[in-house]
Design an enzyme around this catalytic site. Sequence first.
Site, PDB file in Angstrom:
ATOM      1  N   GLN A  49       0.838  -1.202   0.000  1.00  0.00           N
ATOM      2  CA  GLN A  49       0.000   0.000   0.000  1.00  0.00           C
ATOM      3  C   GLN A  49       0.871   1.250   0.000  1.00  0.00           C
ATOM      4  OE1 GLN A  49      -2.218   2.789  -0.147  1.00  0.00           O
ATOM      5  NE2 GLN A  49      -3.660   1.201   0.475  1.00  0.00           N
ATOM      6  N   GLY A  70     -23.967   1.870   6.187  1.00  0.00           N
ATOM      7  CA  GLY A  70     -23.262   0.704   5.696  1.00  0.00           C
ATOM      8  C   GLY A  70     -22.235   1.083   4.641  1.00  0.00           C
ATOM      9  N   GLN A  73     -20.251   1.421  -1.376  1.00  0.00           N
ATOM     10  CA  GLN A  73     -19.258   1.306  -2.448  1.00  0.00           C
ATOM     11  C   GLN A  73     -18.330   0.137  -2.139  1.00  0.00           C
ATOM     12  OE1 GLN A  73     -19.635   3.221  -4.956  1.00  0.00           O
ATOM     13  NE2 GLN A  73     -17.846   2.801  -6.223  1.00  0.00           N
ATOM     14  N   GLU A  93      -8.814   0.573   1.103  1.00  0.00           N
ATOM     15  CA  GLU A  93      -8.338   0.278   2.464  1.00  0.00           C
ATOM     16  C   GLU A  93      -8.936   1.221   3.497  1.00  0.00           C
ATOM     17  OE1 GLU A  93      -4.186  -0.198   5.028  1.00  0.00           O
ATOM     18  OE2 GLU A  93      -4.181  -0.580   2.864  1.00  0.00           O
ATOM     19  N   ARG A  95     -11.997   2.319   3.620  1.00  0.00           N
ATOM     20  CA  ARG A  95     -13.289   1.752   4.007  1.00  0.00           C
ATOM     21  C   ARG A  95     -13.123   0.529   4.901  1.00  0.00           C
ATOM     22  NH1 ARG A  95     -15.175   1.119  -1.739  1.00  0.00           N
ATOM     23  NH2 ARG A  95     -13.151   2.097  -2.096  1.00  0.00           N
ATOM     24  N   ARG A 130      -6.807  10.535  -5.302  1.00  0.00           N
ATOM     25  CA  ARG A 130      -7.451  11.133  -4.136  1.00  0.00           C
ATOM     26  C   ARG A 130      -6.872  12.518  -3.870  1.00  0.00           C
ATOM     27  NH1 ARG A 130     -10.737   8.896  -1.072  1.00  0.00           N
ATOM     28  NH2 ARG A 130     -10.131  10.272   0.641  1.00  0.00           N
TER      29      ARG A 130
END
Length: 292
Positions: A49, A70, A73, A93, A95, A130
């Site tokens: 990562q 919940g 996605q 990761e 989430r 991001r």
Amino acid sequence: MSQNKRSSLGRGLSALMADLQTDEGNATSQPRGNASAVPIEQITPNPDQPRRIFDEAALSELADSIRHRGVIQPLIVRRHPDDENIYQIVAGERRWRAAQLAQLHELPVLVRDFSDAEMLEVAIIENIQRADLNAIDEAASYRQLMTRFGHTQEKLAEALGKSRSHIANFLRLLNLPDQVQDWVREEKLSAGHARALITAENPTALARKIIDKDLSVREVEAMMRERSPKLSRPRQVDEKDADTRALEGDLTATLNMRVRIKHAGTDGGKMEITYRDLEQLDRLCQILAGSA
């Protein structure tokens, strides 16, 4: 980029964008494809990562959203190469971490057949896309794509929708001392501050001064202009043309070492490479010997 020349980077990006919206925090979007529910204990993070720092406040906020709505996605995963009952996270990761804070027992996933190389590329690209990725981690992601997969700055710029100068400027930040890079990661310094320090004689000391006095980027740039005439070594006016400066920048970014080119007209010239430590010197020798 034509289909027959499309790189693995392009395929990875296409696969990512087909399955995942880049806004991981979006709790109202609809899942794509046939998502499967997988027990959270059967999901493991990507060992490669690129993102090393996860903002705790943002994770807590995402966990609160997950408790109420919940995880809509789904994560992108692949089967673990050594255990088909375990899934490795390719994208998502944040989430996964937030779901653990929310004490969920299972997560929706989309299983994809990615090789090790494609998995790393997609993970890097997801992080680059991001908006909250810090400048050093973004630069390190570009470097990883170049060193591990042989992508050029031009290829990265085309695939990621960035300018070549954007990528080159970020790569130059990796020439700063580790301490200064850490301060950028910690958001004690902005990318603008860091860029102004690249040519400084003692960037770490100046960075401390910037932090202590809370100086703006413009104040730092003005300070650097004032310092230049006062350097103990006399400096000639830089009369290099734009192509030479661009070449210096490309070589500096590629080698991760400062490169200076000095022309002497028709008599040739010289190129200076500044290494930071013996490890960099050893790497430079390997490159020159053709074994890197």
